[in-house]
Design a protein around this motif. Structure first.
Motif, PDB file in Angstrom:
ATOM      1  N   ILE A   1     -78.031 -29.149  -0.472  1.00  0.00           N
ATOM      2  CA  ILE A   1     -77.305 -28.663   0.761  1.00  0.00           C
ATOM      3  C   ILE A   1     -75.751 -28.464   0.490  1.00  0.00           C
ATOM      4  O   ILE A   1     -75.173 -29.201  -0.009  1.00  0.00           O
ATOM      5  CB  ILE A   1     -77.580 -29.495   2.033  1.00  0.00           C
ATOM      6  N   PRO A   2     -75.224 -27.173   0.639  1.00  0.00           N
ATOM      7  CA  PRO A   2     -73.975 -26.806   0.432  1.00  0.00           C
ATOM      8  C   PRO A   2     -73.030 -27.629   1.408  1.00  0.00           C
ATOM      9  O   PRO A   2     -73.398 -27.802   2.799  1.00  0.00           O
ATOM     10  CB  PRO A   2     -73.804 -25.430   0.786  1.00  0.00           C
ATOM     11  N   ARG A   3     -72.158 -28.328   1.006  1.00  0.00           N
ATOM     12  CA  ARG A   3     -71.264 -29.307   1.483  1.00  0.00           C
ATOM     13  C   ARG A   3     -70.471 -28.518   2.993  1.00  0.00           C
ATOM     14  O   ARG A   3     -70.150 -29.202   3.719  1.00  0.00           O
ATOM     15  CB  ARG A   3     -70.425 -29.958   0.838  1.00  0.00           C
ATOM     16  N   ALA A   4     -70.270 -27.402   2.736  1.00  0.00           N
ATOM     17  CA  ALA A   4     -69.740 -26.583   3.887  1.00  0.00           C
ATOM     18  C   ALA A   4     -70.519 -26.424   5.194  1.00  0.00           C
ATOM     19  O   ALA A   4     -69.978 -26.127   6.285  1.00  0.00           O
ATOM     20  CB  ALA A   4     -69.290 -25.174   3.375  1.00  0.00           C
ATOM     21  N   LEU A   5     -71.587 -26.654   5.117  1.00  0.00           N
ATOM     22  CA  LEU A   5     -72.556 -26.763   6.288  1.00  0.00           C
ATOM     23  C   LEU A   5     -72.181 -27.898   7.062  1.00  0.00           C
ATOM     24  O   LEU A   5     -72.078 -29.051   6.679  1.00  0.00           O
ATOM     25  CB  LEU A   5     -73.929 -26.587   5.821  1.00  0.00           C
ATOM     26  N   PRO A   6     -72.318 -27.562   8.421  1.00  0.00           N
ATOM     27  CA  PRO A   6     -72.026 -28.823   9.404  1.00  0.00           C
ATOM     28  C   PRO A   6     -73.256 -29.871   9.685  1.00  0.00           C
ATOM     29  O   PRO A   6     -74.418 -29.221   9.133  1.00  0.00           O
ATOM     30  CB  PRO A   6     -71.762 -27.969  10.760  1.00  0.00           C
ATOM     31  N   GLY A   7     -73.013 -30.921   9.800  1.00  0.00           N
ATOM     32  CA  GLY A   7     -74.170 -31.928   9.986  1.00  0.00           C
ATOM     33  C   GLY A   7     -74.490 -32.464   8.872  1.00  0.00           C
ATOM     34  O   GLY A   7     -73.812 -32.345   7.708  1.00  0.00           O
ATOM     35  N   THR A   8     -75.680 -33.135   8.999  1.00  0.00           N
ATOM     36  CA  THR A   8     -75.805 -33.917   7.830  1.00  0.00           C
ATOM     37  C   THR A   8     -76.851 -33.150   6.781  1.00  0.00           C
ATOM     38  O   THR A   8     -77.802 -32.536   7.237  1.00  0.00           O
ATOM     39  CB  THR A   8     -76.649 -35.391   8.097  1.00  0.00           C
ATOM     40  N   PRO A   9     -76.830 -33.485   5.536  1.00  0.00           N
ATOM     41  CA  PRO A   9     -78.067 -32.733   4.618  1.00  0.00           C
ATOM     42  C   PRO A   9     -79.410 -32.911   4.930  1.00  0.00           C
ATOM     43  O   PRO A   9     -80.086 -32.320   5.079  1.00  0.00           O
ATOM     44  CB  PRO A   9     -77.447 -33.463   3.396  1.00  0.00           C
TER      45      PRO A   9
END
Length: 126
Positions: A33-41
């Motif tokens: 999961i790209p780290r730029a996405l909000p929330g948890t992986p």
């Protein structure tokens, strides 16, 4: 890209298998999961698993196949950043793992074309 009349069901099976895998072994998906996405992986891992299961069901049913196949093509494009993230993160891993991560990148193209082909073959049906 499969061309038989069963290719929609093969695509549905691929999606269903991937969807189940997101719940059976979420840790391996969390890492992509790209780290730029909000929330948890983990939230993204489960959400993408649910989407894959829903797309599988839609592709399996002739009445919803065309719309689901188009949505599947869009989904395959949408998850491409996760494959890029995996290739970046695995660049220092042993050669076989690094090769597997890199091989996933061009694999998206035939998957998108397969889903579009399933949608195209459904024109005017149902």
């Amino acid at each position: 890209m499969p061309r038989s009349e069963h290719s929609p069901l093969l695509l549905a099976g691929l999606l269903a298998s991937a969807g189940v895998a997101h719940f059976a072994a979420p840790r391996s998906f969390d890492a992509t999961i790209p780290r730029a996405l909000p929330g948890t992986p983990r939230t993204w891992t489960y959400a993408s698993g649910v989407v894959e299961l829903a797309l599988a069901a839609g592709v399996a049913v002739p009445r919803t196949r065309r719309a689901a196949a188009l949505a599947t093509a869009a989904f395959f494009v949408g998850v491409f950043p996760a494959n890029v993230q995996m290739a970046v993160d695995w660049r220092h891993r042993p050669a076989p793992l690094k090769a597997a991560a890199l091989a996933r990148l061009p694999l998206q193209v035939p998957l998108v074309l397969w889903a579009r082909g399933v949608a195209k073959n459904q024109k005017g049906l149902s």
